[in-house]
Design a protein around this motif. Structure first.
Motif, PDB file in Angstrom:
ATOM      1  N   LEU A  13       7.753   3.258  96.107  1.00  0.00           N
ATOM      2  CA  LEU A  13       8.831   4.212  95.850  1.00  0.00           C
ATOM      3  C   LEU A  13      10.086   3.919  96.655  1.00  0.00           C
ATOM      4  O   LEU A  13      11.140   4.483  96.382  1.00  0.00           O
ATOM      5  CB  LEU A  13       8.366   5.632  96.187  1.00  0.00           C
ATOM      6  CG  LEU A  13       7.122   6.150  95.456  1.00  0.00           C
ATOM      7  CD1 LEU A  13       6.729   7.516  96.009  1.00  0.00           C
ATOM      8  CD2 LEU A  13       7.369   6.235  93.958  1.00  0.00           C
ATOM      9  N   LEU A  14       9.972   3.057  97.654  1.00  0.00           N
ATOM     10  CA  LEU A  14      11.067   2.830  98.597  1.00  0.00           C
ATOM     11  C   LEU A  14      12.010   1.727  98.124  1.00  0.00           C
ATOM     12  O   LEU A  14      11.619   0.876  97.309  1.00  0.00           O
ATOM     13  CB  LEU A  14      10.487   2.479  99.969  1.00  0.00           C
ATOM     14  CG  LEU A  14       9.514   3.504 100.561  1.00  0.00           C
ATOM     15  CD1 LEU A  14       9.012   3.041 101.928  1.00  0.00           C
ATOM     16  CD2 LEU A  14      10.165   4.875 100.671  1.00  0.00           C
ATOM     17  N   CYS A  27      10.692  -0.824 105.689  1.00  0.00           N
ATOM     18  CA  CYS A  27      10.238   0.148 104.696  1.00  0.00           C
ATOM     19  C   CYS A  27       8.712   0.235 104.684  1.00  0.00           C
ATOM     20  O   CYS A  27       8.152   1.312 104.466  1.00  0.00           O
ATOM     21  CB  CYS A  27      10.750  -0.244 103.302  1.00  0.00           C
ATOM     22  SG  CYS A  27      12.524   0.018 103.068  1.00  0.00           S
ATOM     23  N   LEU A  41       8.380  12.005 103.449  1.00  0.00           N
ATOM     24  CA  LEU A  41       8.987  11.077 102.504  1.00  0.00           C
ATOM     25  C   LEU A  41      10.492  11.283 102.395  1.00  0.00           C
ATOM     26  O   LEU A  41      11.253  10.336 102.158  1.00  0.00           O
ATOM     27  CB  LEU A  41       8.332  11.243 101.132  1.00  0.00           C
ATOM     28  CG  LEU A  41       8.730  10.252 100.038  1.00  0.00           C
ATOM     29  CD1 LEU A  41       8.356   8.829 100.428  1.00  0.00           C
ATOM     30  CD2 LEU A  41       8.067  10.625  98.716  1.00  0.00           C
ATOM     31  N   ASN A  42      10.960  12.519 102.584  1.00  0.00           N
ATOM     32  CA  ASN A  42      12.390  12.801 102.408  1.00  0.00           C
ATOM     33  C   ASN A  42      13.267  12.237 103.525  1.00  0.00           C
ATOM     34  O   ASN A  42      14.484  12.378 103.484  1.00  0.00           O
ATOM     35  CB  ASN A  42      12.646  14.292 102.245  1.00  0.00           C
ATOM     36  CG  ASN A  42      12.271  15.111 103.474  1.00  0.00           C
ATOM     37  OD1 ASN A  42      11.934  14.564 104.528  1.00  0.00           O
ATOM     38  ND2 ASN A  42      12.328  16.423 103.343  1.00  0.00           N
ATOM     39  N   CYS A  44      13.639   9.188 103.864  1.00  0.00           N
ATOM     40  CA  CYS A  44      14.316   8.073 103.195  1.00  0.00           C
ATOM     41  C   CYS A  44      15.414   8.655 102.311  1.00  0.00           C
ATOM     42  O   CYS A  44      15.125   9.387 101.358  1.00  0.00           O
ATOM     43  CB  CYS A  44      13.339   7.266 102.342  1.00  0.00           C
ATOM     44  SG  CYS A  44      14.159   5.964 101.370  1.00  0.00           S
ATOM     45  N   GLN A  46      17.233   7.394 100.081  1.00  0.00           N
ATOM     46  CA  GLN A  46      17.466   6.775  98.783  1.00  0.00           C
ATOM     47  C   GLN A  46      16.449   7.185  97.716  1.00  0.00           C
ATOM     48  O   GLN A  46      16.471   6.665  96.615  1.00  0.00           O
ATOM     49  CB  GLN A  46      17.477   5.246  98.938  1.00  0.00           C
ATOM     50  CG  GLN A  46      18.551   4.764  99.905  1.00  0.00           C
ATOM     51  CD  GLN A  46      18.719   3.262  99.885  1.00  0.00           C
ATOM     52  OE1 GLN A  46      18.769   2.656  98.824  1.00  0.00           O
ATOM     53  NE2 GLN A  46      18.802   2.638 101.050  1.00  0.00           N
ATOM     54  N   ILE A  47      15.579   8.104  98.058  1.00  0.00           N
ATOM     55  CA  ILE A  47      14.593   8.577  97.082  1.00  0.00           C
ATOM     56  C   ILE A  47      15.138   9.791  96.348  1.00  0.00           C
ATOM     57  O   ILE A  47      15.623  10.730  96.964  1.00  0.00           O
ATOM     58  CB  ILE A  47      13.260   8.919  97.776  1.00  0.00           C
ATOM     59  CG1 ILE A  47      12.673   7.649  98.403  1.00  0.00           C
ATOM     60  CG2 ILE A  47      12.282   9.526  96.792  1.00  0.00           C
ATOM     61  CD1 ILE A  47      11.352   7.874  99.090  1.00  0.00           C
ATOM     62  N   GLN A  48      15.041   9.787  95.055  1.00  0.00           N
ATOM     63  CA  GLN A  48      15.628  10.843  94.242  1.00  0.00           C
ATOM     64  C   GLN A  48      14.866  12.163  94.402  1.00  0.00           C
ATOM     65  O   GLN A  48      13.653  12.166  94.661  1.00  0.00           O
ATOM     66  CB  GLN A  48      15.623  10.428  92.771  1.00  0.00           C
ATOM     67  CG  GLN A  48      16.346   9.116  92.531  1.00  0.00           C
ATOM     68  CD  GLN A  48      17.322   9.197  91.385  1.00  0.00           C
ATOM     69  OE1 GLN A  48      17.755  10.269  90.994  1.00  0.00           O
ATOM     70  NE2 GLN A  48      17.679   8.057  90.832  1.00  0.00           N
ATOM     71  N   ILE A  51      11.528  12.724  92.620  1.00  0.00           N
ATOM     72  CA  ILE A  51      10.399  12.002  93.217  1.00  0.00           C
ATOM     73  C   ILE A  51       9.878  12.761  94.422  1.00  0.00           C
ATOM     74  O   ILE A  51       8.669  12.903  94.618  1.00  0.00           O
ATOM     75  CB  ILE A  51      10.811  10.576  93.615  1.00  0.00           C
ATOM     76  CG1 ILE A  51      11.266   9.786  92.390  1.00  0.00           C
ATOM     77  CG2 ILE A  51       9.662   9.862  94.309  1.00  0.00           C
ATOM     78  CD1 ILE A  51      10.198   9.585  91.352  1.00  0.00           C
ATOM     79  N   LYS A 271      21.268   6.927  93.494  1.00  0.00           N
ATOM     80  CA  LYS A 271      20.795   6.388  94.760  1.00  0.00           C
ATOM     81  C   LYS A 271      21.964   5.918  95.606  1.00  0.00           C
ATOM     82  O   LYS A 271      22.968   5.446  95.089  1.00  0.00           O
ATOM     83  CB  LYS A 271      19.825   5.222  94.535  1.00  0.00           C
ATOM     84  CG  LYS A 271      18.511   5.653  93.877  1.00  0.00           C
ATOM     85  CD  LYS A 271      17.589   4.472  93.751  1.00  0.00           C
ATOM     86  CE  LYS A 271      16.253   4.889  93.146  1.00  0.00           C
ATOM     87  NZ  LYS A 271      15.334   3.759  93.024  1.00  0.00           N
TER      88      LYS A 271
END
Length: 272
Positions: A13-14, A27, A41-42, A44, A46-48, A51, A271
């Motif tokens: 996912l990254l 990553c 996870l949040n 990062c 660049q994760i929508q 997701i 992104k």
């Protein structure tokens, strides 16, 4: 909700850019920490959002990160029980009446008693709860100075500035670029106030998520060869009326709320 079978499921996912905004060297290292429940996870940027929502919970059990969040909330609630809410009202800019402290969140009243029970017309989620608890316990009641400063100039802000810029300012700018109704909604939904142009911005607007933690939003429209830009500023007293984690959490939380509002209006995230 979906759980992760292993670290590689997270890694897929990254962005695989090893940008280090999450404070991990790679990553893959970040993916391992997420799988083990040591990081969210949040972190990062660049994760929508869709997701993040998909992987928000582990079905049937709490992740270590969720367990830690619940533990922190319980600890804060215990501290509230021994807090003098009448004294806290004077420091936080709230009102003490009928053995309850009432403060305004984005202009809307929220009341809390000495058992940590909250009541409000707004939806109270764990983010609201932890933010309010932390504000009540940390606010020193320092008067607002009217001097707006960037996040990095607050105590402890420099260390977190990379993540703040990526997750808060850059994400906010992307919404502003694509969602034309953003600033109108900031005023209507969050009781924002237009103010004189600060730092030569095209739009300047003040939000008041908490009485002594206002946020100045400055947006510069694209012009000829210049891209648009957006920055968030805080009263210079912010780090005395809250710790840096509370300040960061408020800004990031606002962005998440507007990502959801923008999505409901058919504006997709992009992104960074």
């Amino acid at each position: 909700m979906t759980s992760f079978d292993n670290a590689m499921a997270v890694f897929k996912l990254l962005p695989k850019t090893n940008c280090k905004v999450c404070n991990e060297k790679t990553c893959l290292a970040f993916a391992s920490k997420v799988f083990l429940g040591k990081k969210a996870l949040n972190l990062c940027p660049q994760i929508q959002p869709e997701i993040l929502e998909q992987y928000r919970d582990q079905p049937g059990k709490e992740s270590p990160a969720e367990q830690q969040e619940r533990k922190i909330l319980l600890e804060l609630k215990q501290q509230i029980k021994s807090c003098d809410l009448k004294e806290a009202a004077q420091k936080t800019g709230g009102v003490y009446e009928n053995q309850r402290l009432t403060i305004r969140i984005f202009g809307k009243p929220l009341s809390i008693d000495n058992n940590g029970r909250m009541s409000s017309d707004i939806h109270i989620n764990p983010w609201i709860t932890s933010t309010v608890f932390g504000y009540i316990l940390n606010c020193k009641g320092v008067p607002l100075t009217g001097n707006w400063v960037p996040f990095r100039e607050l105590k402890g802000g420099l260390e977190k500035n990379g993540l703040f810029v990526a997750r808060s300012e850059n994400s906010f700018k992307q919404i502003a670029d694509r969602y034309t109704g953003l600033f109108e909604d900031l005023i209507l939904i969050f009781n924002g106030t237009k103010t004189g142009q600060h730092f030569d911005s095209d739009i300047s607007l003040v939000l008041r998520p908490l009485p002594k933690l206002p946020i100045l939003v400055c947006y510069w429209k694209p012009d000829e060869d210049m891209d648009s830009d957006l920055h968030l500023f805080f009263d210079s007293s912010a780090d005395m009326n809250a710790n840096i984690d509370i300040v960061y959490g408020i800004a990031a939380g606002i962005v998440v709320m507007f990502e959801k509002i923008a999505a409901r209006h058919g504006v997709s995230s992009i992104k960074t």
